[in-house]
Motif scaffolding. Structure first.
Motif, PDB file in Angstrom:
ATOM      1  N   ALA A 197       0.802  -1.148   0.453  1.00  0.00           N
ATOM      2  CA  ALA A 197      -0.280   0.086   0.135  1.00  0.00           C
ATOM      3  C   ALA A 197       0.872   1.307  -0.260  1.00  0.00           C
ATOM      4  CB  ALA A 197      -0.880  -0.208   1.427  1.00  0.00           C
ATOM      5  N   GLY A 198       0.027   2.341  -0.032  1.00  0.00           N
ATOM      6  CA  GLY A 198       0.714   3.805  -0.049  1.00  0.00           C
ATOM      7  C   GLY A 198       0.809   4.370  -1.298  1.00  0.00           C
ATOM      8  N   GLN A 199       0.813   5.431  -1.979  1.00  0.00           N
ATOM      9  CA  GLN A 199       1.088   6.356  -3.058  1.00  0.00           C
ATOM     10  C   GLN A 199       2.057   6.880  -2.472  1.00  0.00           C
ATOM     11  OE1 GLN A 199      -3.199   8.347  -2.565  1.00  0.00           O
ATOM     12  NE2 GLN A 199      -3.819   5.917  -2.951  1.00  0.00           N
ATOM     13  N   PHE A 200       2.460   7.501  -4.102  1.00  0.00           N
ATOM     14  CA  PHE A 200       3.497   8.820  -4.697  1.00  0.00           C
ATOM     15  C   PHE A 200       2.849  10.235  -4.294  1.00  0.00           C
ATOM     16  CE2 PHE A 200       5.220   5.454  -6.660  1.00  0.00           C
ATOM     17  CZ  PHE A 200       6.916   5.411  -6.168  1.00  0.00           C
ATOM     18  N   GLY A 201       2.973  11.336  -3.972  1.00  0.00           N
ATOM     19  CA  GLY A 201       2.650  11.693  -3.524  1.00  0.00           C
ATOM     20  C   GLY A 201       2.762  13.092  -5.276  1.00  0.00           C
ATOM     21  N   SER A 202       1.467  13.513  -5.023  1.00  0.00           N
ATOM     22  CA  SER A 202       0.959  14.467  -6.109  1.00  0.00           C
ATOM     23  C   SER A 202       1.295  15.916  -5.674  1.00  0.00           C
ATOM     24  CB  SER A 202      -0.202  14.334  -6.921  1.00  0.00           C
ATOM     25  OG  SER A 202      -0.539  14.996  -7.940  1.00  0.00           O
ATOM     26  N   PRO A 203       1.777  16.962  -7.446  1.00  0.00           N
ATOM     27  CA  PRO A 203       1.650  18.583  -6.933  1.00  0.00           C
ATOM     28  C   PRO A 203       0.165  18.598  -6.433  1.00  0.00           C
ATOM     29  CG  PRO A 203       2.112  17.934  -9.365  1.00  0.00           C
ATOM     30  CD  PRO A 203       2.354  16.545  -8.166  1.00  0.00           C
ATOM     31  N   ASP A 204      -0.404  18.076  -7.650  1.00  0.00           N
ATOM     32  CA  ASP A 204      -1.785  18.802  -7.716  1.00  0.00           C
ATOM     33  C   ASP A 204      -1.984  18.297  -5.977  1.00  0.00           C
ATOM     34  OD1 ASP A 204      -1.705  19.154  -9.612  1.00  0.00           O
ATOM     35  OD2 ASP A 204      -2.790  16.944 -10.767  1.00  0.00           O
ATOM     36  N   ASP A 205      -2.077  17.156  -5.188  1.00  0.00           N
ATOM     37  CA  ASP A 205      -2.666  17.365  -3.904  1.00  0.00           C
ATOM     38  C   ASP A 205      -2.409  18.236  -3.305  1.00  0.00           C
ATOM     39  OD1 ASP A 205      -2.953  14.878  -4.282  1.00  0.00           O
ATOM     40  OD2 ASP A 205      -1.089  14.360  -2.970  1.00  0.00           O
ATOM     41  N   SER A 206      -3.767  19.177  -2.172  1.00  0.00           N
ATOM     42  CA  SER A 206      -3.968  20.098  -1.633  1.00  0.00           C
ATOM     43  C   SER A 206      -3.671  19.460  -0.346  1.00  0.00           C
ATOM     44  CB  SER A 206      -5.133  20.671  -1.863  1.00  0.00           C
ATOM     45  OG  SER A 206      -5.676  21.398  -1.518  1.00  0.00           O
ATOM     46  N   THR A 207      -2.996  20.935   0.264  1.00  0.00           N
ATOM     47  CA  THR A 207      -2.968  20.665   1.797  1.00  0.00           C
ATOM     48  C   THR A 207      -3.394  21.978   2.468  1.00  0.00           C
ATOM     49  OG1 THR A 207      -0.445  21.593   1.650  1.00  0.00           O
ATOM     50  CG2 THR A 207      -0.256  19.143   2.091  1.00  0.00           C
ATOM     51  N   THR A 208      -4.189  22.661   2.031  1.00  0.00           N
ATOM     52  CA  THR A 208      -4.846  23.143   3.024  1.00  0.00           C
ATOM     53  C   THR A 208      -6.042  23.492   3.641  1.00  0.00           C
ATOM     54  OG1 THR A 208      -4.050  25.586   0.472  1.00  0.00           O
ATOM     55  CG2 THR A 208      -5.750  25.774   2.020  1.00  0.00           C
ATOM     56  N   GLU A 209      -5.832  23.652   4.882  1.00  0.00           N
ATOM     57  CA  GLU A 209      -6.705  23.159   5.182  1.00  0.00           C
ATOM     58  C   GLU A 209      -8.415  24.209   5.503  1.00  0.00           C
ATOM     59  OE1 GLU A 209      -5.518  21.671   9.476  1.00  0.00           O
ATOM     60  OE2 GLU A 209      -5.250  19.978   7.941  1.00  0.00           O
ATOM     61  N   THR A 210      -9.476  24.339   5.165  1.00  0.00           N
ATOM     62  CA  THR A 210     -10.179  25.634   5.170  1.00  0.00           C
ATOM     63  C   THR A 210     -11.125  25.737   6.069  1.00  0.00           C
ATOM     64  OG1 THR A 210     -12.421  24.367   4.297  1.00  0.00           O
ATOM     65  CG2 THR A 210     -10.557  25.407   3.136  1.00  0.00           C
TER      66      THR A 210
END
Length: 373
Positions: A197-210
């Protein structure tokens, strides 16, 4: 899932190779069955507690059953227990020699290594541990996170194994092995991943919490939780029924002769624990939704030990494309491709055992010990 499959050559025409530049040893190579690399929460929830513990696609080529292999005796009360942070942890310990720690996948237990422990124990000291919340380990009511299992395995190495070791993990257990190795770089001298299991990171992943609005906090979030509890509660109840477990296993194992009472009981018995339903809910709603916090590239970039990938190319969830990407990112990797699904260690245990032993024999840290056993 698609009903089409890659063309598979007859068994006598399958070629063998290591996917490294300078080391050759038997492994079965087939045309890849391509699918997405990640595991979704829907996949886990819809297939219930057996989702990751047994996810193998049917195939026109039926492999031979695990005949002639010694099988770990099933014990309804488990084998050994260790207390970790006040929680009871189950594990199996067999053999003598250089230590190997086996880590199961989601919904499974140490008993899923039933055909691997006795064989590997002929040359090595083998441990198989149940992760907290699974198998015969305590169904603790905590907030589950990848770091919980990382810390559990790291402390298991410190307190039980107490010497350099190899970590071997399937699915969730594979990613757990990686993060534990990152935490214990001096004690973990090699890692073997089986359809991890596990995923590679993506530049499209948003880490901003609203910021949540009052409406979201007071009304929408509680309603969502109530709905999730009802829906997941029903799915869990349905999934843990023995007839349902058997049906799902027979539909996803290519070789149904391995779907026996032993395997079914190893999945259904832990699900009868009074806290199992709540643990399932927490895993589905919290752990699965937080997977993107920990990526394969961030973990692999901090490792330096040899890595073995034993990959079931017919896995519909994490196919060979993922193994290839890991190899590209982490060159110190050996790849063995097998004609199997998500759990090759139980489907083609004789091939997995051979791949592990062959690879272990090439590691300087294990060579001298294994030769004396």
């Amino acid at each position: 899932m698609s009903s089409s499959y890659a063309t598979v050559p007859p068994p006598h025409r399958l070629r063998t190779e290591w996917s490294t530049a300078n080391k050759f040893s038997p492994a079965i190579k087939v045309h890849p069955y391509r699918n997405r690399c990640g595991l979704s929460r829907r996949d886990f929830a819809s297939k219930g507690i057996v989702a990751a513990g047994a996810s193998v696609m049917p195939s026109p080529l039926v492999s031979q059953p695990a005949q002639g292999l010694e099988r770990l005796p099933f014990k309804s009360d488990g084998y050994k227990f260790w207390t970790w942070r006040g929680h009871k942890i189950h594990y199996v310990e067999e053999g003598e020699g250089f230590p190997i720690v086996l880590i199961h996948g989601f919904g499974a237990s140490a008993f899923h290594w039933r055909y691997n422990i006795p064989e590997l124990a002929k040359k090595y000291k083998v441990y198989a541990v149940d992760l907290l919340g699974f198998g015969w380990s305590e169904k603790a009511l905590i907030d589950y996170d990848a770091l919980v299992w990382r810390d559990q395995v790291a402390d298991f190495l410190k307190e039980i194994v107490k010497e350099p070791t190899i970590l071997v993990g399937n699915s969730l257990g594979g990613f757990t092995a990686l993060v534990a190795a990152e935490a214990m770089p001096l004690q973990v001298v090699g890692i073997a991943l089986l359809n991890s299991a596990g995923q590679f990171g993506s530049p499209d992943d948003s880490t901003t919490e609203t910021e949540e609005s009052t409406l979201q906090k007071v009304i929408l979030k509680p309603l969502k939780e109530i709905f999730q509890r009802v829906a997941l509660g029903f799915l869990f109840w349905q999934a843990k029924q023995p007839a349902r477990v058997e049906s799902v296993l027979k539909s996803v194992y290519k070789n149904t002769s391995n779907v026996d009472d032993y395997l079914i009981q190893s999945i259904t018995k832990p699900a009868d624990d009074p806290n199992a339903g709540e643990v399932y809910y927490r895993l589905m709603t919290r752990f699965m939704s937080n997977q993107r916090k920990y990526t394969l590239d961030s973990v692999l970039s901090k490792l330096s030990c040899p890595l073995l990938l034993v990959w079931g190319d017919l896995d519909p969830w994490v196919g060979p494309a993922k193994a290839n990407r890991i190899k590209e990112f982490y060159p110190n990797t050996t790849v063995v491709n097998l004609q199997a699904g998500h759990c090759p260690h139980d489907e083609v245990p004789e091939l997995v055992n051979k791949a592990l032993v062959d690879w272990l024999s090439t590691l300087p840290s294990t060579y001298s010990t294994s030769q004396t056993v």
